[in-house]
Design a protein around this motif. Structure first.
Motif, PDB file in Angstrom:
ATOM      1  N   ARG A  47       7.178   9.535   5.733  1.00  0.00           N
ATOM      2  CA  ARG A  47       7.925  10.787   5.852  1.00  0.00           C
ATOM      3  C   ARG A  47       6.914  11.903   6.048  1.00  0.00           C
ATOM      4  N   ILE A  48       7.058  12.607   7.171  1.00  0.00           N
ATOM      5  CA  ILE A  48       6.157  13.709   7.503  1.00  0.00           C
ATOM      6  C   ILE A  48       6.789  15.019   7.047  1.00  0.00           C
ATOM      7  N   ASP A  49       6.058  15.777   6.249  1.00  0.00           N
ATOM      8  CA  ASP A  49       6.469  17.122   5.853  1.00  0.00           C
ATOM      9  C   ASP A  49       5.483  18.089   6.507  1.00  0.00           C
ATOM     10  N   SER A  50       5.846  18.591   7.680  1.00  0.00           N
ATOM     11  CA  SER A  50       4.957  19.453   8.457  1.00  0.00           C
ATOM     12  C   SER A  50       4.748  20.819   7.832  1.00  0.00           C
ATOM     13  N   VAL A  51       5.669  21.245   6.981  1.00  0.00           N
ATOM     14  CA  VAL A  51       5.544  22.554   6.346  1.00  0.00           C
ATOM     15  C   VAL A  51       4.470  22.532   5.257  1.00  0.00           C
ATOM     16  N   SER A  52       4.533  21.531   4.375  1.00  0.00           N
ATOM     17  CA  SER A  52       3.559  21.463   3.280  1.00  0.00           C
ATOM     18  C   SER A  52       2.285  20.716   3.661  1.00  0.00           C
ATOM     19  N   GLY A  53       2.293  20.016   4.802  1.00  0.00           N
ATOM     20  CA  GLY A  53       1.107  19.275   5.215  1.00  0.00           C
ATOM     21  C   GLY A  53       0.920  17.981   4.457  1.00  0.00           C
ATOM     22  N   LYS A  54       1.977  17.170   4.384  1.00  0.00           N
ATOM     23  CA  LYS A  54       1.907  15.923   3.617  1.00  0.00           C
ATOM     24  C   LYS A  54       2.689  14.823   4.336  1.00  0.00           C
ATOM     25  N   VAL A  55       2.128  13.625   4.332  1.00  0.00           N
ATOM     26  CA  VAL A  55       2.815  12.433   4.828  1.00  0.00           C
ATOM     27  C   VAL A  55       2.826  11.417   3.702  1.00  0.00           C
ATOM     28  N   VAL A  56       4.011  10.963   3.305  1.00  0.00           N
ATOM     29  CA  VAL A  56       4.141   9.900   2.315  1.00  0.00           C
ATOM     30  C   VAL A  56       4.197   8.585   3.096  1.00  0.00           C
ATOM     31  N   ILE A  57       3.301   7.652   2.759  1.00  0.00           N
ATOM     32  CA  ILE A  57       3.168   6.391   3.494  1.00  0.00           C
ATOM     33  C   ILE A  57       3.439   5.222   2.557  1.00  0.00           C
ATOM     34  N   GLY A  58       4.220   4.244   3.016  1.00  0.00           N
ATOM     35  CA  GLY A  58       4.459   3.022   2.261  1.00  0.00           C
ATOM     36  C   GLY A  58       4.500   1.824   3.189  1.00  0.00           C
ATOM     37  N   ILE A  59       3.762   0.782   2.855  1.00  0.00           N
ATOM     38  CA  ILE A  59       3.753  -0.466   3.628  1.00  0.00           C
ATOM     39  C   ILE A  59       3.798  -1.609   2.628  1.00  0.00           C
ATOM     40  N   THR A  60       4.693  -2.560   2.856  1.00  0.00           N
ATOM     41  CA  THR A  60       4.739  -3.720   1.971  1.00  0.00           C
ATOM     42  C   THR A  60       5.100  -4.970   2.757  1.00  0.00           C
ATOM     43  N   ARG A  61       4.591  -6.087   2.294  1.00  0.00           N
ATOM     44  CA  ARG A  61       5.022  -7.380   2.825  1.00  0.00           C
ATOM     45  C   ARG A  61       6.401  -7.654   2.239  1.00  0.00           C
ATOM     46  N   LEU A  62       7.195  -8.478   2.905  1.00  0.00           N
ATOM     47  CA  LEU A  62       8.553  -8.759   2.452  1.00  0.00           C
ATOM     48  C   LEU A  62       8.701 -10.223   2.050  1.00  0.00           C
ATOM     49  N   GLY A  63       9.546 -10.453   1.065  1.00  0.00           N
ATOM     50  CA  GLY A  63       9.875 -11.816   0.661  1.00  0.00           C
ATOM     51  C   GLY A  63       8.919 -12.381  -0.372  1.00  0.00           C
ATOM     52  N   TYR A 113      -6.987  14.348   3.355  1.00  0.00           N
ATOM     53  CA  TYR A 113      -7.344  13.553   2.198  1.00  0.00           C
ATOM     54  C   TYR A 113      -6.142  12.752   1.723  1.00  0.00           C
ATOM     55  N   LEU A 114      -6.416  11.666   1.022  1.00  0.00           N
ATOM     56  CA  LEU A 114      -5.379  10.810   0.447  1.00  0.00           C
ATOM     57  C   LEU A 114      -5.296  11.068  -1.045  1.00  0.00           C
ATOM     58  N   ARG A 115      -4.070  11.113  -1.556  1.00  0.00           N
ATOM     59  CA  ARG A 115      -3.824  11.224  -2.996  1.00  0.00           C
ATOM     60  C   ARG A 115      -2.829  10.150  -3.370  1.00  0.00           C
ATOM     61  N   ASN A 116      -2.786   9.827  -4.644  1.00  0.00           N
ATOM     62  CA  ASN A 116      -1.807   8.873  -5.178  1.00  0.00           C
ATOM     63  C   ASN A 116      -1.818   7.555  -4.423  1.00  0.00           C
ATOM     64  N   VAL A 117      -3.016   7.038  -4.167  1.00  0.00           N
ATOM     65  CA  VAL A 117      -3.171   5.781  -3.441  1.00  0.00           C
ATOM     66  C   VAL A 117      -2.880   4.626  -4.374  1.00  0.00           C
ATOM     67  N   GLY A 118      -2.089   3.676  -3.906  1.00  0.00           N
ATOM     68  CA  GLY A 118      -1.801   2.482  -4.678  1.00  0.00           C
ATOM     69  C   GLY A 118      -1.945   1.233  -3.829  1.00  0.00           C
ATOM     70  N   LEU A 119      -2.679   0.248  -4.312  1.00  0.00           N
ATOM     71  CA  LEU A 119      -2.809  -1.056  -3.674  1.00  0.00           C
ATOM     72  C   LEU A 119      -2.161  -2.051  -4.628  1.00  0.00           C
ATOM     73  N   ILE A 120      -1.200  -2.812  -4.124  1.00  0.00           N
ATOM     74  CA  ILE A 120      -0.382  -3.638  -5.004  1.00  0.00           C
ATOM     75  C   ILE A 120      -0.477  -5.111  -4.617  1.00  0.00           C
ATOM     76  N   PHE A 167       0.860  -1.186   0.000  1.00  0.00           N
ATOM     77  CA  PHE A 167       0.000   0.000   0.000  1.00  0.00           C
ATOM     78  C   PHE A 167       0.892   1.230   0.000  1.00  0.00           C
ATOM     79  N   ALA A 168       0.517   2.237  -0.773  1.00  0.00           N
ATOM     80  CA  ALA A 168       1.236   3.516  -0.771  1.00  0.00           C
ATOM     81  C   ALA A 168       0.221   4.637  -0.942  1.00  0.00           C
ATOM     82  N   ALA A 169       0.486   5.771  -0.300  1.00  0.00           N
ATOM     83  CA  ALA A 169      -0.409   6.921  -0.428  1.00  0.00           C
ATOM     84  C   ALA A 169       0.284   8.169   0.094  1.00  0.00           C
ATOM     85  N   ASP A 170      -0.231   9.312  -0.339  1.00  0.00           N
ATOM     86  CA  ASP A 170       0.166  10.605   0.206  1.00  0.00           C
ATOM     87  C   ASP A 170      -1.020  11.130   1.005  1.00  0.00           C
ATOM     88  N   LEU A 171      -0.821  11.334   2.291  1.00  0.00           N
ATOM     89  CA  LEU A 171      -1.850  11.903   3.159  1.00  0.00           C
ATOM     90  C   LEU A 171      -1.611  13.401   3.253  1.00  0.00           C
TER      91      LEU A 171
END
Length: 168
Positions: A113-129, A158-165, A78-82
């Motif tokens: 990665r939290i960017d407090s100035v622009s108001g954005k959190v880039v989120i990435g979660i993946t299973r391994l192997g 809001y979420l932008r650039n959401v990806g489910l893989i 899963f990946a998204a920009d909050l």
């Protein structure tokens, strides 16, 4: 994007949402219904949502919001920009939910990665192997976002650039 629905509340919205199927199909219908992302990738419709779906803050108040999935099958990552209003809230931390790591039984990588100035959190979660994806019918918790209110008001999360893989 958000829509105020009354004093002290707001609706959370998603945009630029995408899913990638195991066979590489990426063209399908994606719609927003009642603030939830719904796709016709499979007949049961994968739903990505915030829980709670409304957020109101006061200065110094701590709030939590989960990103959850319904009707998902074979999810590997899963990946998204909050996006949030940095004048109203501060994102203090994120915590991986139990879904992709199967309650701690499988290895995953959870980065943000939290960017407090622009108001954005880039989120990435993946299973391994070399492993399969995971599936859930309802309330599959991907992560929890912790906020602190900087001022009284309604935030426009809001979420932008959401990806489910899927794997492979």
């Amino acid at each position: 994007k958000f829509k105020t629905v009354g004093p002290g509340t707001s609706e959370l919205k998603f945009s630029n949402t995408g899913l990638i199927a195991p066979n590489g199909i990426t063209h399908y219908q994606v719609v927003t219904i009642n603030g939830k992302v719904v796709t016709t990738l499979n007949p049961n419709h994968v739903v990505v949502s915030f829980n709670p779906d409304k957020l109101s803050v006061h200065e110094g108040e701590t709030k939590h919001c989960m990103i959850t999935l319904d009707n998902v099958s074979n999810l590997y990552g899963f990946a998204a920009d909050l996006h949030f209003n940095p004048k109203l809230v501060k994102v203090t931390s994120l915590k991986e939910g139990p879904f992709l790591n199967r309650q701690g039984n499988d290895q995953t990588s959870f980065v943000y990665r939290i960017d407090s100035v622009s108001g954005k959190v880039v989120i990435g979660i993946t299973r391994l192997g070399d492993t399969t994806g995971v599936s859930a019918f309802a309330n599959a918790e991907l992560c929890t976002i912790n906020f602190e209110g900087k001022a009284h008001g309604n935030d426009s999360l809001y979420l932008r650039n959401v990806g489910l893989i899927a794997p492979n």
